[in-house]
Design a protein around this motif. Structure first.
Motif, mmCIF file in Angstrom:
data_model
loop_
_atom_site.group_PDB
_atom_site.id
_atom_site.type_symbol
_atom_site.label_atom_id
_atom_site.label_comp_id
_atom_site.label_asym_id
_atom_site.label_seq_id
_atom_site.Cartn_x
_atom_site.Cartn_y
_atom_site.Cartn_z
ATOM 1 N N HIS A 7 20.905 49.205 37.490
ATOM 2 C CA HIS A 7 21.748 48.085 36.956
ATOM 3 C C HIS A 7 22.073 48.663 35.423
ATOM 4 N N THR A 8 21.513 49.631 34.865
ATOM 5 C CA THR A 8 22.141 49.854 33.649
ATOM 6 C C THR A 8 23.654 50.788 34.091
ATOM 7 N N ASN A 9 23.425 51.676 35.010
ATOM 8 C CA ASN A 9 24.734 52.287 35.470
ATOM 9 C C ASN A 9 26.001 51.452 35.830
ATOM 10 N N ARG A 10 25.476 49.986 36.431
ATOM 11 C CA ARG A 10 26.615 49.458 36.919
ATOM 12 C C ARG A 10 27.199 48.600 35.697
ATOM 13 N N ILE A 11 26.396 48.178 34.638
ATOM 14 C CA ILE A 11 26.682 47.666 33.223
ATOM 15 C C ILE A 11 27.554 48.693 32.454
ATOM 16 N N HIS A 12 27.141 50.030 32.619
ATOM 17 C CA HIS A 12 27.886 50.962 31.810
ATOM 18 C C HIS A 12 29.196 51.193 32.669
ATOM 19 N N ASP A 13 29.315 51.140 33.817
ATOM 20 C CA ASP A 13 30.710 51.249 34.672
ATOM 21 C C ASP A 13 31.633 50.077 34.204
ATOM 22 N N GLU A 14 31.041 49.052 34.238
ATOM 23 C CA GLU A 14 31.910 47.638 34.048
ATOM 24 C C GLU A 14 32.367 47.726 32.579
ATOM 25 N N ALA A 15 31.529 48.001 31.523
ATOM 26 C CA ALA A 15 32.141 48.047 30.046
ATOM 27 C C ALA A 15 33.081 49.234 30.146
ATOM 28 N N ALA A 16 32.714 50.354 30.820
ATOM 29 C CA ALA A 16 34.108 51.268 30.786
ATOM 30 C C ALA A 16 35.361 50.732 31.504
ATOM 31 N N ALA A 17 35.167 49.972 32.503
ATOM 32 C CA ALA A 17 36.446 49.595 33.305
ATOM 33 C C ALA A 17 36.943 48.665 32.213
ATOM 34 N N ILE A 18 36.405 47.918 31.487
ATOM 35 C CA ILE A 18 36.783 46.864 30.460
ATOM 36 C C ILE A 18 37.546 47.622 29.550
ATOM 37 N N ALA A 19 36.941 48.422 28.947
ATOM 38 C CA ALA A 19 37.648 49.271 27.769
ATOM 39 C C ALA A 19 38.953 50.007 28.270
ATOM 40 N N ARG A 20 39.014 50.421 29.569
ATOM 41 C CA ARG A 20 40.244 51.044 30.215
ATOM 42 C C ARG A 20 41.368 49.749 30.310
ATOM 43 N N GLN A 21 40.888 48.408 30.623
ATOM 44 C CA GLN A 21 41.878 47.754 30.786
ATOM 45 C C GLN A 21 42.294 47.037 29.376
ATOM 46 N N ASN A 22 41.474 47.138 28.483
ATOM 47 C CA ASN A 22 41.943 46.604 27.117
ATOM 48 C C ASN A 22 42.781 47.394 26.682
ATOM 49 N N ALA A 23 42.543 48.859 26.804
ATOM 50 C CA ALA A 23 43.453 50.015 26.241
ATOM 51 C C ALA A 23 44.821 49.800 27.134
ATOM 52 N N TYR A 24 45.019 49.263 28.298
ATOM 53 C CA TYR A 24 46.210 49.478 29.244
ATOM 54 C C TYR A 24 46.813 48.000 28.499
ATOM 55 N N MET A 25 45.987 46.911 28.267
ATOM 56 C CA MET A 25 46.834 45.773 27.861
ATOM 57 C C MET A 25 47.360 45.830 26.347
ATOM 58 N N ARG A 26 46.753 46.738 25.684
ATOM 59 C CA ARG A 26 47.260 46.934 24.279
ATOM 60 C C ARG A 26 48.546 47.771 24.378
ATOM 61 N N ASP A 27 48.516 48.891 25.400
ATOM 62 C CA ASP A 27 49.840 49.402 25.501
ATOM 63 C C ASP A 27 50.906 48.565 25.981
#
Length: 65
Positions: A7-27
């Motif tokens: 569960h911790t790994n899944r949460i970490h993966d989702e948080a990383a995916a959200i961070a990538r999406q946020n960076a993409y949207m800022r660009d």
């Protein structure tokens, strides 16, 4: 506790995916702002945005006589 670790790994993966999406949207937003800062294109074909060329002297043989 492998289940808890999963569960911790899944949460970490989702948080990383959200961070990538946020960076993409800022660009994307930054690129959009650059486009919006440009002048509005003028699509009226009959508008004169420059002075016409000066008329050149005629070079016909009749004018030389």
């Amino acid at each position: 506790m492998p289940a808890s670790d999963n569960h911790t790994n899944r949460i970490h993966d989702e948080a990383a995916a959200i961070a990538r999406q946020n960076a993409y949207m800022r660009d994307v937003v930054a690129q959009s702002l650059e486009i919006l800062k440009q002048a509005v294109p003028d699509t009226f074909l009959g508008r004169r945005t420059h002075e016409p060329f000066a008329s050149e002297p005629s070079s016909s043989p009749e004018d030389e006589r």
